[in-house]
Design a protein around this motif. Sequence first.
Motif, PDB file in Angstrom:
ATOM      1  N   ALA A  99      -5.544   9.306   2.340  1.00  0.00           N
ATOM      2  CA  ALA A  99      -4.349   8.530   2.692  1.00  0.00           C
ATOM      3  C   ALA A  99      -3.086   9.300   2.324  1.00  0.00           C
ATOM      4  O   ALA A  99      -2.086   9.255   3.062  1.00  0.00           O
ATOM      5  CB  ALA A  99      -4.372   7.176   1.986  1.00  0.00           C
ATOM      6  N   LEU A 100      -3.124  10.008   1.207  1.00  0.00           N
ATOM      7  CA  LEU A 100      -1.978  10.823   0.818  1.00  0.00           C
ATOM      8  C   LEU A 100      -1.746  11.960   1.818  1.00  0.00           C
ATOM      9  O   LEU A 100      -0.610  12.331   2.096  1.00  0.00           O
ATOM     10  CB  LEU A 100      -2.181  11.387  -0.584  1.00  0.00           C
ATOM     11  N   GLY A 101      -2.834  12.505   2.360  1.00  0.00           N
ATOM     12  CA  GLY A 101      -2.694  13.546   3.375  1.00  0.00           C
ATOM     13  C   GLY A 101      -1.987  13.028   4.612  1.00  0.00           C
ATOM     14  O   GLY A 101      -1.112  13.704   5.174  1.00  0.00           O
ATOM     15  N   ALA A 133      -3.404   4.145 -11.208  1.00  0.00           N
ATOM     16  CA  ALA A 133      -3.200   2.696 -11.202  1.00  0.00           C
ATOM     17  C   ALA A 133      -2.056   2.304 -12.129  1.00  0.00           C
ATOM     18  O   ALA A 133      -1.190   1.491 -11.770  1.00  0.00           O
ATOM     19  CB  ALA A 133      -4.490   1.986 -11.603  1.00  0.00           C
ATOM     20  N   ARG A 134      -2.042   2.880 -13.332  1.00  0.00           N
ATOM     21  CA  ARG A 134      -0.963   2.576 -14.273  1.00  0.00           C
ATOM     22  C   ARG A 134       0.391   2.997 -13.702  1.00  0.00           C
ATOM     23  O   ARG A 134       1.382   2.286 -13.850  1.00  0.00           O
ATOM     24  CB  ARG A 134      -1.216   3.263 -15.616  1.00  0.00           C
ATOM     25  N   ALA A 135       0.439   4.173 -13.072  1.00  0.00           N
ATOM     26  CA  ALA A 135       1.704   4.651 -12.506  1.00  0.00           C
ATOM     27  C   ALA A 135       2.202   3.727 -11.410  1.00  0.00           C
ATOM     28  O   ALA A 135       3.416   3.559 -11.227  1.00  0.00           O
ATOM     29  CB  ALA A 135       1.520   6.065 -11.947  1.00  0.00           C
ATOM     30  N   ALA A 136       1.270   3.117 -10.694  1.00  0.00           N
ATOM     31  CA  ALA A 136       1.646   2.199  -9.611  1.00  0.00           C
ATOM     32  C   ALA A 136       1.894   0.786 -10.118  1.00  0.00           C
ATOM     33  O   ALA A 136       2.320  -0.090  -9.342  1.00  0.00           O
ATOM     34  CB  ALA A 136       0.548   2.183  -8.548  1.00  0.00           C
ATOM     35  N   ARG A 174       0.829  -1.211   0.000  1.00  0.00           N
ATOM     36  CA  ARG A 174       0.000   0.000   0.000  1.00  0.00           C
ATOM     37  C   ARG A 174       0.864   1.262   0.000  1.00  0.00           C
ATOM     38  O   ARG A 174       0.538   2.246  -0.666  1.00  0.00           O
ATOM     39  CB  ARG A 174      -0.903  -0.028   1.236  1.00  0.00           C
ATOM     40  N   GLU A 175       1.963   1.221   0.739  1.00  0.00           N
ATOM     41  CA  GLU A 175       2.848   2.383   0.795  1.00  0.00           C
ATOM     42  C   GLU A 175       3.456   2.667  -0.563  1.00  0.00           C
ATOM     43  O   GLU A 175       3.582   3.829  -0.970  1.00  0.00           O
ATOM     44  CB  GLU A 175       3.959   2.145   1.828  1.00  0.00           C
ATOM     45  N   ASP A 176       3.818   1.617  -1.303  1.00  0.00           N
ATOM     46  CA  ASP A 176       4.373   1.806  -2.639  1.00  0.00           C
ATOM     47  C   ASP A 176       3.337   2.444  -3.574  1.00  0.00           C
ATOM     48  O   ASP A 176       3.673   3.300  -4.404  1.00  0.00           O
ATOM     49  CB  ASP A 176       4.839   0.471  -3.226  1.00  0.00           C
ATOM     50  N   VAL A 177       2.095   2.018  -3.439  1.00  0.00           N
ATOM     51  CA  VAL A 177       1.023   2.590  -4.258  1.00  0.00           C
ATOM     52  C   VAL A 177       0.865   4.079  -3.937  1.00  0.00           C
ATOM     53  O   VAL A 177       0.746   4.915  -4.847  1.00  0.00           O
ATOM     54  CB  VAL A 177      -0.304   1.847  -4.024  1.00  0.00           C
TER      55      VAL A 177
END
Length: 209
Positions: free
Chosen positions: A51-53, A28-31, A5-8
């Motif tokens: 989650a990004l916050g 999604a493609r970038a991840a 999840r952290e990598d995403v």
Amino acid sequence: MAVDREDVLRAAADLLTRKATASMDEIARAAGISRATLHRHFAGRDALVHALGLLGNRLVEQRLTAARIEEGDPVDAVRRLVAEAMPVSGFLAFLYGENQLYESGAVNEGWARIDERVGALFRRGQERGVFRYDLTPAWLTEALYALVAASAWSVQDGRTAPRDADRMVSELLLGGMLRRTEAADPTSGKAVDPRSEAVDPASEKEART
């Protein structure tokens, strides 16, 4: 294959730093995952941004600690803080523009902790007679965030070289907040370093009255 999840989140942060309007498909493609996998981790864009916050809170607190802003000369501490912020300035610029983050209690609590630490640095500079008293720590904190975000946008647009960004932010911020006194020789055209003539705010107020 298990998805971290952290990598995403970090892949999303990297993309959104460069393209704030990126869709969930693009994220999604970038991840390197499918949209369905992305949705298993984050129900929608709002959940992802939340989650990004939280990730942004963690990253900034780590940068504050690395900059050692509670230590030493306040001016040097500001320069260290700006230098530490530059590697994540693009991500911070994205977060700075995401209004929905401010609807989240957890994210707000994180920013409140950050605001307090940064504000304490500016208060310390004022108490030492280094920073101007007429600019509140809260305003200086917001000015710092705005300049860091603006530097990221400027670098992304190719108007500022990445190697120059931290110096330009530091010089502009400090240039507006440092207390300056006239040199003994008014024809010299030089200002005295305010750190050499620190004045206690209370005693200065008494002198004015």
